[in-house]
Design an enzyme around this catalytic site. Sequence first.
Site, PDB file in Angstrom:
ATOM      1  N   LYS A 191     -12.198  -4.308  -5.849  1.00  0.00           N
ATOM      2  CA  LYS A 191     -13.194  -3.243  -5.744  1.00  0.00           C
ATOM      3  C   LYS A 191     -12.571  -1.877  -6.015  1.00  0.00           C
ATOM      4  CE  LYS A 191     -12.643  -2.859  -0.759  1.00  0.00           C
ATOM      5  NZ  LYS A 191     -13.268  -2.713   0.545  1.00  0.00           N
ATOM      6  N   LYS A 237      -6.452 -10.372  -9.878  1.00  0.00           N
ATOM      7  CA  LYS A 237      -7.667 -10.574  -9.101  1.00  0.00           C
ATOM      8  C   LYS A 237      -8.677  -9.448  -9.325  1.00  0.00           C
ATOM      9  CE  LYS A 237      -8.580 -11.151  -4.417  1.00  0.00           C
ATOM     10  NZ  LYS A 237      -8.199 -11.135  -3.013  1.00  0.00           N
ATOM     11  N   LYS A 284       0.819  -1.211   0.000  1.00  0.00           N
ATOM     12  CA  LYS A 284       0.000   0.000   0.000  1.00  0.00           C
ATOM     13  C   LYS A 284       0.849   1.255   0.000  1.00  0.00           C
ATOM     14  CE  LYS A 284      -4.510  -1.392   1.548  1.00  0.00           C
ATOM     15  NZ  LYS A 284      -5.633  -1.109   2.443  1.00  0.00           N
TER      16      LYS A 284
END
Length: 336
Positions: A203, A200, A118
């Site tokens: 969202k 993958k 992140k």
Amino acid sequence: MEPTQQPRKIILSGMQPTNNLTIGQYCGALRNWVELQHQYDSLFCVVDQHAITVRQEPAKLRKRTLDVAAMYMAAGIDPDVSTLFVQSSVPEHTQLAWVLECLAGFGEVSRMTQFKDKSAQHADNVNVGLFTYPVLMAADILLYNADLVPVGEDQRQHLELTRNLAERFNFHYSPTFTVPEPYIPKVGAKIMSLQEPEKKMSKSDANEKATIFLTDSDAEIRSKIKRAVTDSGTDIRFDAERRHGVANLMTLYHITTGASIAEIEQEFVGLGYAEFKEAVGEAIVAFIAPVRSRYEALRADEDTLKATLRRGGEHARDRARKTLRKVYKKTGFVEL
Ligand code: TRP
């Protein structure tokens, strides 16, 4: 003599309100929670405090927190069975997090791979909260003495840290926390991006066409499936190594209809991508529509939704307060 009743084991899990939920989160997590709630003493939270480790627009965060809570309920989380609440409404989470931060090693927290990922993704905003994120997560779990924590494989390392912090506190002071176990469902089927089927489905994909959200309209679902990336082959055959796109659509068809991969291959012998995509689109529409319509009804009545969350928060807080009181006492904070 009556057999003494064992207290039910406790489970806790949460999701961040950073976007609408995807079909992958529904199949991989939410549906399992719905089943588990009847066997366990269950707590499910919307972790809005975790969400601000990346920049959020306040109005959107507020809206999405309610969206996600309504989606939990639309999926079948029953607020009369489970404790359903919003993390920020229970201040004990951040209070416990501070105590745990003072037990967590800088080195061990630095090893968290999610932090590394992140901070690379949000290089312009590597804040301290992003770093201590897993310690807040540990507090979420330990406050309620959860035995089991249903999470995805990507959270295994955070659970390991949680266990270490629980054991460390128990050792330094005295036995206080239950040491939780991760509860990671055997992933039968991983759902991939519709646009880049080697990665993958997420969202937070910048390309909305890559992801099926539970809030998508029938027309959006049909259009996303029609535009899904496939390879240059023509037949409907499962090959997850070389034909990611078709394999992913087959997985989606499997998940939404229950048909096995062999049955799907059989069903589409002699048919092409166009017919197959049409069938997949319709299957997903039929699968999502009832969840979405329950969601819309729940979300439309915001007063009731907020009252439900307030009630869940009060219940959670009663439990959290007891744990925090013990922790403060053992830590040496004066009781006044
Ligand atoms: N970090 C988790 C995730 O991204 C979300 C989360 C926060 C969580 N607190 C939790 C999950 C407590 C389980 C228990 O998926």
